[in-house]
Each structure stands twice: as C-alpha cells, then as structure tokens.
Design a protein around this motif. Structure first.
Motif: not given
Ligand SMILES: [Zn+2]
Length: 351
Positions: A100-101, A233, A237, A273
């Motif tokens: 993630d991210d 994503h 966020h 998120p």
């Molecule tokens: Zn995230």
C-alpha cells in the motif's frame, strides 16, 4: 509491546503449538489470501517506532515467499485472482502480494526479492504521495513526538500541553493522539492539526513524501515489469467513509485517471485507504463496483472464500505485520484459523 499485540501473538502461538490451525483448516482454509504489506526495509534501531506494524524486513519477505512456495501455494497477480474467483477455479490455493501507498523501499528492497523469485505483486499508489502533495500524517506525528519531549496542540478546542520524556510516554502519547485524530468527524481537522504541529516543529510534509514515496518516474519503471500491477489508492489517502458521496466518487475516479495519465494504463484494482470498517463500508464497496473496479481490498482481516466472488469490492487481507515477523505464523494465518477467531467465524464481512 502493547497488550493488544501480546494477545494477538499469544493467539497465534497457541494455534501454532496446539496444531489447531491444521485441524480447522478443512473448514476455514478458504481458497487463498491477499497479503498486505507497507514498508519493506532493514530493521531500525530506534526504540520508539509506533508505526512498526507497517514494516517488515527484506529477509522476512524472502522467508515468507519460500514458505508459501514450499506449501505449494500459487503466488499470483490480482488479475489472476480475479479470474479464479469469477471462474470458480479453486483447484489450487493462492496468495497475492500487495503493497500500500507506493513507498520507495518497495522498489529498493522488496522488488529485487520478488523479481528474483518471479513473484507477481501489486502496489496501490495514492497519487498525492507521488505528486508530493499528500500528507503522511501518521509519520509526521511520529516524528513530532520522537523529537520533542514537550509540545502543545489544540484538542477539541482546548490548548493541551503534552510532556513525553521517555519511550514509554511517547508510545502512550502516540496511541492517544493517533486514535483521537482517527476518530475526528472531519478529516480536515485532522490534517490541519498535524500540519500545524509539523510546521511548528520543523517537519516538512512535502519533504517527508519525497523521502519516502516513489515519484512517477520510479513508479513507471516498476510498472513496465509484467510482474507488477499498479492499483489505485485514491488521491489524498482519505478516510472515505467520512467523506460525502461526491467526494468518494471524485477520490476514486481522479485517483484512477491521474495514474492513467502518468502510466498510460488505468488501474483496475483498488485499495481503500486505512480500509477498516470505520473508513470503508457498504457505500464505498458499492461505489467502487459502480465505477468498474474489478476488485477492491480492505484491511479487514481474513482469507478468501468462494463466496467472495459475490463481494469483489469488499475483499479482506492478511497483514504481514511487522510485530509478528515469524514464519511460523504464516501457516496459521493462511489456514484462516486466526482470522476466523477474530471474525467470530464469519466467512464474509462486507457490511
Ligand atoms: Zn494506505
């Protein structure tokens, strides 16, 4: 080590040593699992690491891959997972690696290991991080507390003075402030509070993004490898469940189109998120499906069952958590026994 982590660890140990996960597997094992990671990088020395659950070492990732391969688990892409779910092709158990991210350490530390092993994986990119406009507020909060033994902030309209001289006090202050911020009704108040704290303590949020997150050049280089899936994503966020219908649609649509503009291909998979029930629920699952995402993942803990074919935008994941870097836990987690206990033996949680 918090009590919560001690209890989870004790549960994993009990399941492992009792062999109960093996007995439960025919009932709970499901068809596969989506693994969730954030940072992959060598262990750091600092004692105050309140976000440590979000990072594992490269060695641990390598051992997990070997362990899954030995257990004859297919390591597959999200597209292949989607195909198997829709075609009800459940002959072999599978796992998907997801990150993630869009952290740079994914490219630096995880990618060489995954590449050498030929393992497909997905990176869910929050476009604001790649554009250096995003706010890694939980890391900024960590830095403020790490570097200051006293500071002040406005909480619920009142000026508060925080004193946190030692590592124990810092951990407590982080837990309190983190969950107070997460619980605020408006995300704007959260971001204003942390931006103000960061500015007053010399922490540059844009620089934090630039240090930790990949830019578009780096993401593009990764995306050219057929092993890699770039997923959406959102842009900022955001905690989607706290946003209006229109904002949710904008975040999902714009997050997708920014990636398409940068890489030439629109992402077909999404990660919410934060992704727990307070930030992604039935409304978000419905909007993601309406916008045409093939799959969307939460951070609700669980393995996949055949029934998830009916809930493709509300998929659970298994966190490869930095607090439990022991490969003995992998078969326990993959067996579904641990998450079944957490979920009260409910197979699908999409409400
Ligand atoms: Zn995230």
């Amino acid at each position: 080590m918090s009590t919560k982590h001690t209890i989870v660890r004790a549960g994993l140990e009990t399941l492992y040593f009792s062999g109960a996960h093996m007995l439960m597997r025919p009932f709970l094992g499901g068809i596969g699992a989506i693994l969730m990671l954030h940072h992959v990088r060598p262990a750091r020395r600092e004692r105050f690491q309140p976000n440590a659950q979000l990072e594992v070492t490269p060695e641990f990732l390598d051992r997990v891959i070997r362990r899954l391969r030995r257990a004859k688990v297919d390591l597959i892409s999200l597209d292949e997972m989607h195909r198997r779910l829709v075609a009800r092709d459940f002959g072999r158990r599978f796992a998907c690696f997801t990150f993630d991210d869009g952290y740079r350490d994914n490219k630096q530390w995880a990618y060489p290991i995954l590449k050498a092993a030929g393992v497909p994986f997905a990176v869910y990119v929050a476009t604001g991080f790649a554009d250096r406009l995003g706010k890694l507020w939980w890391l900024a909060l960590e830095q403020v507390i790490a570097r200051n033994d006293r500071f002040s902030l406005i909480m619920d309209g009142q000026a508060r003075h925080v004193v946190c001289p030692g590592v124990g006090a810092k951990r407590e202050v982080f837990e309190t402030l983190y969950w107070w911020l997460r619980g605020l009704p408006s995300e704007k108040t959260l971001l204003d509070t942390v931006s103000d704290l960061a500015a007053r303590h010399g922490i540059d949020l844009a620089k934090l993004c630039a240090e930790l997150c990949m830019d578009w050049g780096e993401i593009g280089a990764l995306a050219r490898d057929p092993l890699v899936t770039i997923g959406a994503h959102t842009v900022n966020h955001v905690m989607l469940a706290k946003a209006s219908d229109g904002q949710v649609r904008n975040e999902l649509k714009l997050g997708r189109s920014v990636i398409e503009a940068a890489l030439g291909k629109a992402p077909e998979h999404l990660a919410y998120p934060f992704g727990d029930p307070t930030t992604a629920g039935p409304r978000e699952f419905r909007i993601a499906a309406e916008l045409g995402f093939k799959t969307a993942v939460t951070t609700r803990p669980g393995v996949l069952f055949a029934e998830h074919a009916e809930h493709l935008t509300a998929l659970p994941r298994i966190s490869l958590n930095g607090m439990f870097q022991d490969t003995r836990y992998i078969p326990v987690l993959m067996s579904g026994a641990a998450t079944a206990l957490w979920n009260g033996f409910k197979r699908v949680d999409a409400a």
